[in-house]
Design an enzyme around this catalytic site. Structure first.
Site: not given
Ligand code: ADP
Ligand code: AMP
Length: 209
Positions: A13, A88, A127, A153, A164
């Site tokens: 995302k 969420r 990541r 993270r 999660r």
């Molecule tokens: P989210 O915001 O949904 O948690 P991220 O955009 O942070 O996901 O992506 C999670 C991990 O996967 C990151 O390390 C990113 O570089 C990698 N990633 C994202 N999109 C892809 C893809 N299409 N193919 C391979 N790796 C990806």
């Molecule tokens: P994310 O960066 O989207 O993976 O979110 C990291 C963490 O932030 C999650 O595991 C939750 O603890 C909190 N969080 C982010 N967005 C929300 C949401 N919309 N509702 C509740 N908790 C959230």
């Protein structure tokens, strides 16, 4: 464009949000980023949220709804926005509908990035984020350049990621039928390379790549 990106942790995302928002000139509203900023700043909200985030749990609905309500009032959100990681839960989605309705607005589309669970763990655990630029990297799929100031993270440890993913199934997956019923849901294969995912998102939205 008022868009929601929906998908489990690690679905891509944030990666897609940065590209799309850059292209469209609209803000990326990531509740995860907002909560991490509050945590870093050491505000009361940040301290309270950290307790949930570090355990892989969702932060209470009223907290995140309040954050989004305030953020959507900023002038840059008038021309559109992309929500990443919000809503969420069903109560968050209902609150979002209400607060947009009050402003005479509505969501245009919800894009679901789907990725099988076994890949999600590897995506999250490897990541890394550049703390100066916010750029998202992956040690295997998108290696960071030399000189990047990498952050891992706190909630990207395997045990927390597992929690999660459980939270996603228990609380967030219910949003798929919620938006399906409103005919807003578009599904995209999140296992494709990032640029192909972007192209697919534009395609399901009826836009040219
Ligand atoms: P989210 O915001 O949904 O948690 P991220 O955009 O942070 O996901 O992506 C999670 C991990 O996967 C990151 O390390 C990113 O570089 C990698 N990633 C994202 N999109 C892809 C893809 N299409 N193919 C391979 N790796 C990806
Ligand atoms: P994310 O960066 O989207 O993976 O979110 C990291 C963490 O932030 C999650 O595991 C939750 O603890 C909190 N969080 C982010 N967005 C929300 C949401 N919309 N509702 C509740 N908790 C959230």
């Amino acid at each position: 464009m008022r868009l929601i990106l929906l998908g489990p942790p690690g679905a891509g995302k944030g990666t897609q949000a940065k590209v799309l928002c850059g292209q469209w000139g609209i803000p990326q509203i990531s509740t995860g980023d907002m909560l991490r900023d509050a945590k870093k700043a050491g505000t009361l909200l940040g301290v309270q949220a950290a307790d949930y985030m570090n355990r892989g749990l969702l932060v209470p609905d009223d907290v995140v709804i309040g954050l989004v309500d305030e953020r959507l009032m900023q002038p840059d959100a008038l021309k559109g926005f992309l929500l990443d990681g919000f809503p969420r839960t069903v109560p968050q989605a209902e609150a979002l509908d209400d607060l947009l309705k009050k402003r005479g607005l509505a969501i245009d589309a919800v894009v679901q990035l789907s990725v099988p669970t076994d890949l999600l763990m590897e995506r999250a655990v490897l990541r890394r984020t550049d703390k100066r630029t916010g750029q998202i990297y992956h040690l295997k799929y998108n290696p960071p350049p030399l000189g990047a100031e990498l952050e891992h993270r706190a909630d990207d440890q395997p045990e927390t990621v597992r929690k999660r993913l459980d939270e996603y199934e228990a609380m967030t997956a219910a949003l798929l039928p919620f938006y399906e019923a409103k005919r807003l849901l578009r599904r995209v294969d999140g296992t494709l390379p990032p640029s192909d995912v972007t192209r697919e998102i534009l395609r399901v939205l009826g836009q040219q790549a």
